[in-house]
Scaffold this motif. Sequence first.
Motif, PDB file in Angstrom:
ATOM      1  N   GLN A   1       7.383   1.692   2.646  1.00 48.97           N
ATOM      2  CA  GLN A   1       6.838   0.100   2.525  1.00 48.97           C
ATOM      3  C   GLN A   1       7.513  -0.671   1.130  1.00 48.97           C
ATOM      4  O   GLN A   1       7.803  -1.716   1.243  1.00 48.97           O
ATOM      5  N   TRP A   2       8.033   0.270   0.479  1.00 43.63           N
ATOM      6  CA  TRP A   2       8.517  -0.326  -0.913  1.00 43.63           C
ATOM      7  C   TRP A   2      10.184  -0.063  -0.678  1.00 43.63           C
ATOM      8  O   TRP A   2      10.475   0.777  -0.940  1.00 43.63           O
ATOM      9  N   GLN A   3      10.750  -1.173  -0.287  1.00 45.90           N
ATOM     10  CA  GLN A   3      12.092  -1.181  -0.050  1.00 45.90           C
ATOM     11  C   GLN A   3      13.051  -1.027  -0.999  1.00 45.90           C
ATOM     12  O   GLN A   3      14.256  -0.851  -1.048  1.00 45.90           O
TER      13      GLN A   3
ATOM     14  N   ASP B   1      13.796   3.761   3.734  1.00 39.85           N
ATOM     15  CA  ASP B   1      13.366   3.168   4.915  1.00 39.85           C
ATOM     16  C   ASP B   1      14.595   3.783   5.959  1.00 39.85           C
ATOM     17  O   ASP B   1      14.322   4.025   7.324  1.00 39.85           O
TER      18      ASP B   1
END
Length: 246
Positions: A28-30, A93
Amino acid sequence: MAQNAADSVSYFLQVNESQVNSLAPLRQWQNLKLAFDETQIWVKDLDYAQINSVEVRSIPYKTIYYLKQHKLYLLNSLLPDRTVPALLWTAIDRALPVTLPSFNHNYFGITEKLHVTLVGSDKEQEAHMMITGIATLQAYIESAPAIRLQHLTWVLLNNDKVCIAGKPMLPIQGNVYWKKGYAWLPAGFDFELTLLADAINATVNPDNHNLVIWHSDGSYALMDTEDFEPLTISSFKLSIHAPSIS
């Protein structure tokens, strides 16, 4: 370290590759980058809030470092522990796909094409294979001592190229490759998505009967392992007068 002093500190996370699934919540933390180092997985660019989040705190058997003056310090330690590892960093990701694609190993339809990208890598790898010209090998082998050819195997590729495997490599010019499983990658390159290396091999080399030689443009060639023979002066002279492998 106080929170107000840690706001601008960059943190690194290290876990064993067996814990790769525990990193899924971090996608979720790009801003994060991920890299693979043999049996270890590294995540960098974490901030103070992320390090103290439930997602990170719930990861077992992890090691956390903070970055200071190009050195890594264990969390809450004032002494440097190691330098920043020289690895191929990829956006988290992209390095951790949500699901691995299911490939049909016997059929490549329009929608089942496998796109592979090789990218430059700063990690030094030992070369174990070389592709060079017949004339280049011939100029060396005619005066080389037999002991220098020990532990090397080779195969004739076409009318002007040969492939030599083993080490130590011969001191001649050629394109060199390093070994990653059954894949041979050009020196200085690695798969962009390292996590898919096994899936890629299972697709192009399902029986592990071949060596897969990758080119920097993402194309590849299959070579039967049984085609290789010990490199000797006599085998070279016999082979260059025999039909070549297409």
